[in-house]
Write a protein that holds these residues in place. Structure first.
Motif, PDB file in Angstrom:
ATOM      1  N   GLU A  30      51.524  29.618  35.891  1.00 48.70           N
ATOM      2  CA  GLU A  30      51.163  30.674  34.948  1.00 48.70           C
ATOM      3  C   GLU A  30      49.846  31.336  35.346  1.00 48.70           C
ATOM      4  O   GLU A  30      49.677  32.559  35.224  1.00 48.70           O
ATOM      5  N   HIS A  31      48.898  30.497  35.837  1.00 46.49           N
ATOM      6  CA  HIS A  31      47.605  31.027  36.238  1.00 46.49           C
ATOM      7  C   HIS A  31      47.742  31.932  37.460  1.00 46.49           C
ATOM      8  O   HIS A  31      47.124  33.011  37.525  1.00 46.49           O
ATOM      9  N   GLU A  32      48.557  31.517  38.433  1.00 43.48           N
ATOM     10  CA  GLU A  32      48.766  32.330  39.634  1.00 43.48           C
ATOM     11  C   GLU A  32      49.425  33.658  39.285  1.00 43.48           C
ATOM     12  O   GLU A  32      49.089  34.712  39.847  1.00 43.48           O
ATOM     13  N   ASP A  48      49.146  35.184  36.444  1.00 45.31           N
ATOM     14  CA  ASP A  48      48.140  35.978  35.745  1.00 45.31           C
ATOM     15  C   ASP A  48      47.149  36.587  36.738  1.00 45.31           C
ATOM     16  O   ASP A  48      46.772  37.761  36.604  1.00 45.31           O
ATOM     17  N   ILE A  49      46.744  35.797  37.754  1.00 48.55           N
ATOM     18  CA  ILE A  49      45.820  36.308  38.766  1.00 48.55           C
ATOM     19  C   ILE A  49      46.464  37.463  39.536  1.00 48.55           C
ATOM     20  O   ILE A  49      45.833  38.491  39.818  1.00 48.55           O
ATOM     21  N   ALA A  50      47.743  37.284  39.873  1.00 46.61           N
ATOM     22  CA  ALA A  50      48.452  38.340  40.613  1.00 46.61           C
ATOM     23  C   ALA A  50      48.523  39.620  39.787  1.00 46.61           C
ATOM     24  O   ALA A  50      48.339  40.731  40.317  1.00 46.61           O
ATOM     25  N   ALA A  51      48.789  39.490  38.498  1.00 45.12           N
ATOM     26  CA  ALA A  51      48.872  40.666  37.631  1.00 45.12           C
ATOM     27  C   ALA A  51      47.515  41.354  37.515  1.00 45.12           C
ATOM     28  O   ALA A  51      47.431  42.597  37.522  1.00 45.12           O
ATOM     29  N   ARG A  52      46.461  40.594  37.427  1.00 43.66           N
ATOM     30  CA  ARG A  52      45.135  41.179  37.318  1.00 43.66           C
ATOM     31  C   ARG A  52      44.713  41.876  38.616  1.00 43.66           C
ATOM     32  O   ARG A  52      44.058  42.915  38.596  1.00 43.66           O
ATOM     33  N   ARG A  53      45.103  41.276  39.771  1.00 46.72           N
ATOM     34  CA  ARG A  53      44.803  41.920  41.055  1.00 46.72           C
ATOM     35  C   ARG A  53      45.565  43.254  41.181  1.00 46.72           C
ATOM     36  O   ARG A  53      45.050  44.248  41.695  1.00 46.72           O
ATOM     37  N   LYS A  54      46.847  43.203  40.732  1.00 47.30           N
ATOM     38  CA  LYS A  54      47.663  44.405  40.801  1.00 47.30           C
ATOM     39  C   LYS A  54      47.064  45.527  39.963  1.00 47.30           C
ATOM     40  O   LYS A  54      47.186  46.711  40.312  1.00 47.30           O
ATOM     41  N   ALA A  55      46.392  45.117  38.867  1.00 44.50           N
ATOM     42  CA  ALA A  55      45.762  46.115  38.006  1.00 44.50           C
ATOM     43  C   ALA A  55      44.413  46.573  38.558  1.00 44.50           C
ATOM     44  O   ALA A  55      43.741  47.409  37.945  1.00 44.50           O
ATOM     45  N   GLY A  56      44.027  46.029  39.727  1.00 48.30           N
ATOM     46  CA  GLY A  56      42.789  46.467  40.360  1.00 48.30           C
ATOM     47  C   GLY A  56      41.566  45.663  39.970  1.00 48.30           C
ATOM     48  O   GLY A  56      40.441  46.039  40.339  1.00 48.30           O
ATOM     49  N   ILE A  91      38.812  39.509  41.169  1.00 44.16           N
ATOM     50  CA  ILE A  91      38.868  38.142  40.638  1.00 44.16           C
ATOM     51  C   ILE A  91      37.774  37.299  41.285  1.00 44.16           C
ATOM     52  O   ILE A  91      37.735  37.186  42.517  1.00 44.16           O
ATOM     53  N   PRO A  92      36.891  36.705  40.495  1.00 40.74           N
ATOM     54  CA  PRO A  92      35.875  35.804  41.070  1.00 40.74           C
ATOM     55  C   PRO A  92      36.534  34.620  41.760  1.00 40.74           C
ATOM     56  O   PRO A  92      37.607  34.163  41.361  1.00 40.74           O
ATOM     57  N   ALA A  93      35.892  34.130  42.824  1.00 38.81           N
ATOM     58  CA  ALA A  93      36.472  33.042  43.623  1.00 38.81           C
ATOM     59  C   ALA A  93      36.711  31.793  42.792  1.00 38.81           C
ATOM     60  O   ALA A  93      37.706  31.088  42.991  1.00 38.81           O
ATOM     61  N   GLU A  94      35.794  31.497  41.829  1.00 43.96           N
ATOM     62  CA  GLU A  94      35.938  30.281  41.041  1.00 43.96           C
ATOM     63  C   GLU A  94      37.104  30.341  40.060  1.00 43.96           C
ATOM     64  O   GLU A  94      37.521  29.328  39.504  1.00 43.96           O
ATOM     65  N   GLU A  95      37.662  31.546  39.840  1.00 42.11           N
ATOM     66  CA  GLU A  95      38.791  31.690  38.914  1.00 42.11           C
ATOM     67  C   GLU A  95      40.137  31.652  39.632  1.00 42.11           C
ATOM     68  O   GLU A  95      41.185  31.595  38.984  1.00 42.11           O
ATOM     69  N   GLU A  96      40.112  31.727  40.944  1.00 42.86           N
ATOM     70  CA  GLU A  96      41.368  31.847  41.677  1.00 42.86           C
ATOM     71  C   GLU A  96      42.195  30.557  41.643  1.00 42.86           C
ATOM     72  O   GLU A  96      43.418  30.601  41.624  1.00 42.86           O
ATOM     73  N   VAL A  97      41.532  29.426  41.647  1.00 41.33           N
ATOM     74  CA  VAL A  97      42.251  28.153  41.690  1.00 41.33           C
ATOM     75  C   VAL A  97      42.005  27.400  40.380  1.00 41.33           C
ATOM     76  O   VAL A  97      40.867  27.254  39.929  1.00 41.33           O
ATOM     77  N   LEU A  98      43.068  26.937  39.784  1.00 43.63           N
ATOM     78  CA  LEU A  98      42.982  26.139  38.554  1.00 43.63           C
ATOM     79  C   LEU A  98      42.955  24.668  38.947  1.00 43.63           C
ATOM     80  O   LEU A  98      43.956  24.112  39.388  1.00 43.63           O
TER      81      LEU A  98
END
Length: 219
Positions: A155-157, A159-167, A170-177
């Motif tokens: 779910e986190h991945e 969400d990260i992909a959707a946020r990247r797609k929206a431009g 993403i901070p590095a510390e948020e990329e990996v759960l």
């Protein structure tokens, strides 16, 4: 400050030994001169060398020496007279006397109890902390937790992909759960509220609450 003779006085008093009776003097008659004179007189009568055939002579003479040492010193005599008039304090009668007999530090029993409670509280807290850490490590290795972590990571991945797609950057510390928060009912990190002094402090309040509930529902 108590003298070094204090607990020996108490020990003798509990055995019914009176120093004035041993010296064959009344409290009003006691002075340095009369004590010295009476001690010489008693020494001639009760010294073990004068009674070679009496096995109890040594013990009796030792008590006379103890009585003389206490009564001939003004400070220890005042201390002894205070015990005769006001009695032996309960803490000295029990803990203090046995502490003196067996060589334990002759501290006030209240101080001893407070130190014991403090030490027990520290060990209790550390044990609960270690217990919680052990439980947490077991939980993090359990299949239940790992399945929830895998689901949360997917779910986190997404969400990260959707946020990247929206431009969004993403901070590095948020990329990996790394892990997910999990709570277990009745199991949490320890706090000062579990310590023995705190629980003893609240015991009267808990008793009152219990009595209140009991009276409300049963009377």
């Amino acid at each position: 400050t108590r003298s070094k003779e204090y607990f020996q006085m108490i020990e003798d008093m509990t055995k019914g030994i009176n120093y004035y009776d041993l010296m064959e003097l009344s409290a009003a008659e006691v002075s340095r001169a009369t004590l010295r004179k009476q001690f010489r007189k008693l020494s001639l009568t009760y010294h073990p060398d004068k009674n070679p055939n009496n096995p109890q002579a040594h013990d009796h003479y030792t008590k006379i020496v103890q009585a003389y040492n206490v009564l001939s010193d003004e400070d220890t005599r005042v201390e002894y007279d205070d015990l005769l008039v006001n009695g032996i304090p309960a803490t000295d009668m029990y803990y203090g006397r046995y502490a003196h007999r067996f060589g334990a530090p002759a501290h006030d029993i209240r101080t001893v109890l407070m130190v014991c409670f403090g030490i027990l509280s520290v060990f209790h807290y550390m044990w609960r902390k270690q217990r919680f850490a052990t439980f947490r490590q077991r939980l993090l290795r359990s299949e239940y937790y790992l399945n929830r972590l895998r689901k949360a990571r997917r779910e986190h991945e997404a969400d990260i992909a959707a946020r990247r797609k929206a431009g969004e950057v993403i901070p590095a510390e948020e990329e990996v759960l790394e892990e997910i928060p999990i709570e277990v009912l009745g199991m949490g990190p320890p706090s000062f509220r579990i310590t023995l002094p705190y629980r003893l402090y609240l015991t009267p309040w808990w008793i009152l609450l219990w009595l209140g509930d009991f009276c409300y529902y049963n009377l």
